[in-house]
Write a protein that holds these residues in place. Structure first.
Motif, PDB file in Angstrom:
ATOM      1  N   ILE A 116       8.349   1.275  28.878  1.00  0.00           N
ATOM      2  CA  ILE A 116       8.686   0.494  27.685  1.00  0.00           C
ATOM      3  C   ILE A 116       8.655  -0.992  28.000  1.00  0.00           C
ATOM      4  O   ILE A 116       8.111  -1.790  27.235  1.00  0.00           O
ATOM      5  N   LEU A 117       9.214  -1.372  29.136  1.00  0.00           N
ATOM      6  CA  LEU A 117       9.211  -2.789  29.523  1.00  0.00           C
ATOM      7  C   LEU A 117       7.784  -3.305  29.711  1.00  0.00           C
ATOM      8  O   LEU A 117       7.461  -4.432  29.345  1.00  0.00           O
ATOM      9  N   GLU A 118       6.942  -2.457  30.265  1.00  0.00           N
ATOM     10  CA  GLU A 118       5.536  -2.810  30.459  1.00  0.00           C
ATOM     11  C   GLU A 118       4.841  -3.018  29.105  1.00  0.00           C
ATOM     12  O   GLU A 118       4.071  -3.965  28.924  1.00  0.00           O
ATOM     13  N   LEU A 119       5.129  -2.143  28.150  1.00  0.00           N
ATOM     14  CA  LEU A 119       4.514  -2.239  26.830  1.00  0.00           C
ATOM     15  C   LEU A 119       5.017  -3.445  26.028  1.00  0.00           C
ATOM     16  O   LEU A 119       4.274  -4.018  25.238  1.00  0.00           O
ATOM     17  N   ILE A 120       6.267  -3.813  26.235  1.00  0.00           N
ATOM     18  CA  ILE A 120       6.845  -4.901  25.442  1.00  0.00           C
ATOM     19  C   ILE A 120       6.526  -6.287  26.015  1.00  0.00           C
ATOM     20  O   ILE A 120       6.605  -7.282  25.316  1.00  0.00           O
ATOM     21  N   ARG A 121       6.133  -6.342  27.278  1.00  0.00           N
ATOM     22  CA  ARG A 121       5.861  -7.635  27.923  1.00  0.00           C
ATOM     23  C   ARG A 121       4.897  -8.511  27.116  1.00  0.00           C
ATOM     24  O   ARG A 121       5.190  -9.676  26.856  1.00  0.00           O
ATOM     25  N   PRO A 122       3.755  -7.997  26.651  1.00  0.00           N
ATOM     26  CA  PRO A 122       2.859  -8.845  25.850  1.00  0.00           C
ATOM     27  C   PRO A 122       3.487  -9.284  24.524  1.00  0.00           C
ATOM     28  O   PRO A 122       3.232 -10.376  24.038  1.00  0.00           O
ATOM     29  N   ILE A 123       4.341  -8.424  23.950  1.00  0.00           N
ATOM     30  CA  ILE A 123       4.991  -8.760  22.687  1.00  0.00           C
ATOM     31  C   ILE A 123       5.985  -9.892  22.876  1.00  0.00           C
ATOM     32  O   ILE A 123       6.118 -10.774  22.030  1.00  0.00           O
ATOM     33  N   SER A 124       6.681  -9.882  24.019  1.00  0.00           N
ATOM     34  CA  SER A 124       7.673 -10.930  24.292  1.00  0.00           C
ATOM     35  C   SER A 124       7.029 -12.173  24.910  1.00  0.00           C
ATOM     36  O   SER A 124       7.734 -13.106  25.277  1.00  0.00           O
ATOM     37  N   GLY A 125       5.726 -12.179  25.010  1.00  0.00           N
ATOM     38  CA  GLY A 125       5.030 -13.351  25.532  1.00  0.00           C
ATOM     39  C   GLY A 125       5.186 -13.540  27.025  1.00  0.00           C
ATOM     40  O   GLY A 125       5.102 -14.657  27.532  1.00  0.00           O
ATOM     41  N   HIS A 126       5.425 -12.454  27.762  1.00  0.00           N
ATOM     42  CA  HIS A 126       5.597 -12.506  29.217  1.00  0.00           C
ATOM     43  C   HIS A 126       6.706 -13.467  29.619  1.00  0.00           C
ATOM     44  O   HIS A 126       6.652 -14.087  30.674  1.00  0.00           O
ATOM     45  N   ARG A 127       7.693 -13.619  28.775  1.00  0.00           N
ATOM     46  CA  ARG A 127       8.798 -14.548  29.041  1.00  0.00           C
ATOM     47  C   ARG A 127       9.856 -13.900  29.924  1.00  0.00           C
ATOM     48  O   ARG A 127       9.850 -12.704  30.173  1.00  0.00           O
TER      49      ARG A 127
END
Length: 132
Positions: A34-45
Motif C-alpha cells: 500500500i505504501l508503495e502504491l500511494i508514494r506517487p499519489i503523495s508526490g514522493h514526499r
C-alpha cells in the motif's frame, strides 16, 4: 513518520508518542505494498498522507475520525478504537503473548521492577503478529 523500506519498519519519533519514547512498528507485506502504491499519489514526499492545503506537512490528526463519521459510524467508532479491535482479535487468536500485544501498542509495563529489567520490544514476535 519514517518508513525504513529495507527492514519494513515504521519508526515513530518520541515527539509523536504519548509517552515521548520512540516506537518501532513492523509493517506487513500488504502494508508495504500500500505504501508503495500511494508514494506517487503523495508526490514522493516525506509524509505518506500529506495535507491537501500544505503538502509538505502531514494531514490533520482528526482526518481518520472525520472519515469514520462520513462513512456513517460516528458515535460508534473512533480511529483509536481500531487498536482495541485489533488487539482483541490478536489475543483471542491465542497466537500471541500478552507482553507482545502490549508492546505492539507501546504500552509500558505496570510493574516498575519488570520495566527496569525487561527492555525487550518483542520485535520478532510483533513482526509475525503484524503479518498475521
Amino acid at each position: 513518520m519514517y518508513i525504513n523500506e529495507d527492514n519494513r519498519f515504521w519508526n515513530i519519533p518520541g515527539q509523536f508518542m504519548k509517552m515521548k519514547r520512540p516506537h518501532k512498528i513492523p509493517l506487513s507485506k500488504e502494508a508495504m505494498r500500500i505504501l508503495e502504491l500511494i508514494r506517487p499519489i503523495s508526490g514522493h514526499r516525506e509524509w505518506v498522507f500529506p495535507s491537501i492545503k500544505a503538502p509538505l506537512n502531514h494531514m490533520h490528526e482528526q482526518i481518520a475520525n472525520a472519515a469514520i463519521i462520513r462513512m456513517g459510524f460516528g458515535g460508534e467508532l473512533i480511529a483509536r478504537g481500531m487498536r482495541s479491535i485489533a488487539r482483541t482479535a490478536a489475543e483471542e487468536s491465542g497466537k500471541f503473548r500478552t507482553e507482545v500485544l502490549e508492546s505492539a501498542l507501546a504500552h509500558t509495563k505496570n510493574n516498575e521492577t519488570i520495566a527496569t529489567y525487561n527492555r525487550s520490544d518483542y520485535l520478532a514476535e510483533r513482526t509475525d503478529m503484524m503479518q498475521w
